[in-house]
Motif scaffolding. Structure first.
Motif, PDB file in Angstrom:
ATOM      1  N   TYR A  30       0.838  -1.201   0.000  1.00 16.44           N
ATOM      2  CA  TYR A  30       0.000   0.000   0.000  1.00 16.44           C
ATOM      3  C   TYR A  30       0.875   1.253   0.000  1.00 16.44           C
ATOM      4  O   TYR A  30       2.030   1.216   0.435  1.00 16.44           O
ATOM      5  N   THR A  31       0.301   2.337  -0.470  1.00 14.95           N
ATOM      6  CA  THR A  31       0.949   3.647  -0.398  1.00 14.95           C
ATOM      7  C   THR A  31       0.188   4.501   0.595  1.00 14.95           C
ATOM      8  O   THR A  31      -1.024   4.698   0.465  1.00 14.95           O
ATOM      9  N   ARG A  32       0.894   5.017   1.606  1.00 10.19           N
ATOM     10  CA  ARG A  32       0.261   5.836   2.637  1.00 10.19           C
ATOM     11  C   ARG A  32       0.642   7.302   2.421  1.00 10.19           C
ATOM     12  O   ARG A  32       1.824   7.637   2.313  1.00 10.19           O
ATOM     13  N   ARG A  33      -0.361   8.160   2.317  1.00  5.33           N
ATOM     14  CA  ARG A  33      -0.120   9.589   2.159  1.00  5.33           C
ATOM     15  C   ARG A  33       0.268  10.191   3.507  1.00  5.33           C
ATOM     16  O   ARG A  33      -0.402   9.969   4.509  1.00  5.33           O
ATOM     17  N   VAL A  34       1.371  10.934   3.524  1.00  2.00           N
ATOM     18  CA  VAL A  34       1.861  11.561   4.752  1.00  2.00           C
ATOM     19  C   VAL A  34       1.946  13.061   4.513  1.00  2.00           C
ATOM     20  O   VAL A  34       2.673  13.512   3.621  1.00  2.00           O
ATOM     21  N   SER A  35       1.216  13.846   5.277  1.00  2.00           N
ATOM     22  CA  SER A  35       1.164  15.293   5.084  1.00  2.00           C
ATOM     23  C   SER A  35       2.541  15.925   5.283  1.00  2.00           C
ATOM     24  O   SER A  35       3.219  15.681   6.289  1.00  2.00           O
ATOM     25  N   GLY A  36       2.981  16.710   4.283  1.00  2.00           N
ATOM     26  CA  GLY A  36       4.240  17.426   4.380  1.00  2.00           C
ATOM     27  C   GLY A  36       5.470  16.581   4.148  1.00  2.00           C
ATOM     28  O   GLY A  36       6.597  17.068   4.292  1.00  2.00           O
ATOM     29  N   ARG A  37       5.276  15.324   3.789  1.00  2.00           N
ATOM     30  CA  ARG A  37       6.415  14.432   3.556  1.00  2.00           C
ATOM     31  C   ARG A  37       6.148  13.582   2.324  1.00  2.00           C
ATOM     32  O   ARG A  37       5.053  13.592   1.766  1.00  2.00           O
ATOM     33  N   HIS A  38       7.175  12.836   1.903  1.00  2.00           N
ATOM     34  CA  HIS A  38       7.001  11.901   0.800  1.00  2.00           C
ATOM     35  C   HIS A  38       6.005  10.814   1.196  1.00  2.00           C
ATOM     36  O   HIS A  38       5.864  10.469   2.376  1.00  2.00           O
ATOM     37  N   ASP A  39       5.323  10.254   0.209  1.00  2.00           N
ATOM     38  CA  ASP A  39       4.444   9.122   0.471  1.00  2.00           C
ATOM     39  C   ASP A  39       5.254   7.971   1.059  1.00  2.00           C
ATOM     40  O   ASP A  39       6.457   7.834   0.812  1.00  2.00           O
ATOM     41  N   GLU A  40       4.566   7.135   1.822  1.00  2.00           N
ATOM     42  CA  GLU A  40       5.220   6.030   2.512  1.00  2.00           C
ATOM     43  C   GLU A  40       4.661   4.706   1.991  1.00  2.00           C
ATOM     44  O   GLU A  40       3.452   4.567   1.806  1.00  2.00           O
ATOM     45  N   ALA A  41       5.530   3.762   1.747  1.00  2.00           N
ATOM     46  CA  ALA A  41       5.109   2.416   1.369  1.00  2.00           C
ATOM     47  C   ALA A  41       4.961   1.580   2.627  1.00  2.00           C
ATOM     48  O   ALA A  41       5.829   1.597   3.505  1.00  2.00           O
ATOM     49  N   VAL A  42       3.839   0.872   2.719  1.00  2.00           N
ATOM     50  CA  VAL A  42       3.595  -0.047   3.833  1.00  2.00           C
ATOM     51  C   VAL A  42       3.302  -1.408   3.201  1.00  2.00           C
ATOM     52  O   VAL A  42       2.219  -1.640   2.668  1.00  2.00           O
ATOM     53  N   ASP A  43       4.275  -2.297   3.233  1.00  2.00           N
ATOM     54  CA  ASP A  43       4.187  -3.584   2.547  1.00  2.00           C
ATOM     55  C   ASP A  43       4.298  -4.724   3.552  1.00  2.00           C
ATOM     56  O   ASP A  43       5.162  -4.699   4.439  1.00  2.00           O
ATOM     57  N   VAL A  44       3.414  -5.704   3.421  1.00  2.00           N
ATOM     58  CA  VAL A  44       3.390  -6.857   4.323  1.00  2.00           C
ATOM     59  C   VAL A  44       3.594  -8.122   3.495  1.00  2.00           C
ATOM     60  O   VAL A  44       2.926  -8.315   2.479  1.00  2.00           O
ATOM     61  N   PHE A  45       4.533  -8.979   3.923  1.00  2.00           N
ATOM     62  CA  PHE A  45       4.851 -10.203   3.189  1.00  2.00           C
ATOM     63  C   PHE A  45       4.748 -11.406   4.124  1.00  2.00           C
ATOM     64  O   PHE A  45       5.253 -11.377   5.235  1.00  2.00           O
ATOM     65  N   TRP A  46       4.082 -12.449   3.631  1.00  2.00           N
ATOM     66  CA  TRP A  46       4.116 -13.749   4.277  1.00  2.00           C
ATOM     67  C   TRP A  46       5.110 -14.585   3.479  1.00  2.00           C
ATOM     68  O   TRP A  46       4.916 -14.802   2.275  1.00  2.00           O
ATOM     69  N   VAL A  47       6.162 -15.042   4.139  1.00  4.77           N
ATOM     70  CA  VAL A  47       7.250 -15.692   3.415  1.00  4.77           C
ATOM     71  C   VAL A  47       7.562 -17.059   4.018  1.00  4.77           C
ATOM     72  O   VAL A  47       7.148 -17.378   5.140  1.00  4.77           O
ATOM     73  N   ARG A  48       8.298 -17.840   3.255  1.00  2.00           N
ATOM     74  CA  ARG A  48       8.784 -19.127   3.742  1.00  2.00           C
ATOM     75  C   ARG A  48      10.176 -19.356   3.165  1.00  2.00           C
ATOM     76  O   ARG A  48      10.569 -18.713   2.192  1.00  2.00           O
ATOM     77  N   GLU A  49      10.898 -20.289   3.775  1.00  2.00           N
ATOM     78  CA  GLU A  49      12.224 -20.641   3.267  1.00  2.00           C
ATOM     79  C   GLU A  49      12.099 -21.234   1.861  1.00  2.00           C
ATOM     80  O   GLU A  49      11.179 -22.001   1.578  1.00  2.00           O
ATOM     81  N   ARG A  50      13.037 -20.868   0.980  1.00  2.00           N
ATOM     82  CA  ARG A  50      13.029 -21.441  -0.362  1.00  2.00           C
ATOM     83  C   ARG A  50      13.324 -22.933  -0.316  1.00  2.00           C
ATOM     84  O   ARG A  50      12.734 -23.725  -1.049  1.00  2.00           O
ATOM     85  N   ASN A  51      14.240 -23.310   0.550  1.00  2.00           N
ATOM     86  CA  ASN A  51      14.614 -24.726   0.690  1.00  2.00           C
ATOM     87  C   ASN A  51      13.464 -25.482   1.355  1.00  2.00           C
ATOM     88  O   ASN A  51      13.108 -25.202   2.497  1.00  2.00           O
ATOM     89  N   PRO A  52      12.858 -26.472   0.663  1.00  2.00           N
ATOM     90  CA  PRO A  52      11.732 -27.208   1.256  1.00  2.00           C
ATOM     91  C   PRO A  52      12.072 -27.877   2.577  1.00  2.00           C
ATOM     92  O   PRO A  52      11.194 -28.034   3.436  1.00  2.00           O
TER      93      PRO A  52
END
Length: 202
Positions: A30-52
């Motif tokens: 997501y992109t979060r609008r922040v007043s008076g500053r650059h926009d902020e990215a808020v990213d959430v990842f569900w991850v797992r090890e590549r090696n099974p």
């Protein structure tokens, strides 16, 4: 991941995950609008090890810190982005073996276009897709990534770098670029059909 937003950030985060040998199961960006500053990215990842063999293990704080360090090094140019192809010798599913769908959906207000991608999963796929969109000079406003039984269902809400909507004329170009990122065989065919630039002195 919370960081100052910029074009290509999702591709950079995806590259860090690849370098740290982590596969993305699900993600929301997501992109979060922040007043008076650059926009902020808020990213959430569900991850797992590549090696099974390691997928039953939880990520340690040291692994998470290593991911942060790699991401910072990528942003600062201290590390090179890995190639977007399959990682770890994995086979690449192609449209000939796995049905792939790449299509645009209209936003109700016309402010952005939603790109839907459905294809077979492989390691490094999110990196390949996000790099392809960045090379097409489009900005990802929000995205949702989900993997179900080795099928990937991705949605990207995108605009041009200047914030303008994606025109119908640009959509086919973007779709072809995304398909080429999914299928290296198609990418080779497209490259073979693209004429070389004439010499500078011609």
């Amino acid at each position: 991941v919370v960081a100052e937003d910029r074009p290509g950030l999702l591709a950079t985060i995806s590259a860090a995950l690849v370098l740290c040998e982590l596969d993305v199961i699900e993600a929301e960006a997501y992109t979060r609008r922040v007043s008076g500053r650059h926009d902020e990215a808020v990213d959430v990842f569900w991850v797992r090890e590549r090696n099974p063999d390691q997928r039953g293990q939880s990520l340690s704080p040291a692994r998470v810190e290593r991911l942060r360090e790699v991401l910072v090094d990528l942003i600062e140019g201290k590390l090179s982005t890995p190639p977007p192809g399959p990682q770890g010798g994995a086979a690449v599913p192609t449209p000939s073996s796995t049905e792939t769908v790449v299509r645009f959906l209209e936003a109700q207000d016309g402010s952005f276009a939603t790109l839907e991608v459905e294809t077979g999963d492989r390691s490094g796929l999110l990196l390949a897709l996000s790099q392809a969109l960045f090379k097409q000079r489009v900005q990802i406003v929000t995205s949702q990534v989900k993997t179900v039984s080795n099928r990937v269902y991705d949605r990207f809400n995108i605009v041009e770098f200047d914030g303008s909507p994606i025109t119908p004329a640009r959509r086919l170009e973007i779709q072809v670029a995304v398909l080429a990122a999914i299928d290296p065989i198609l990418e080779q065919q497209i490259s073979a059909r693209t004429p070389s630039a004439p010499p500078a002195n011609s």
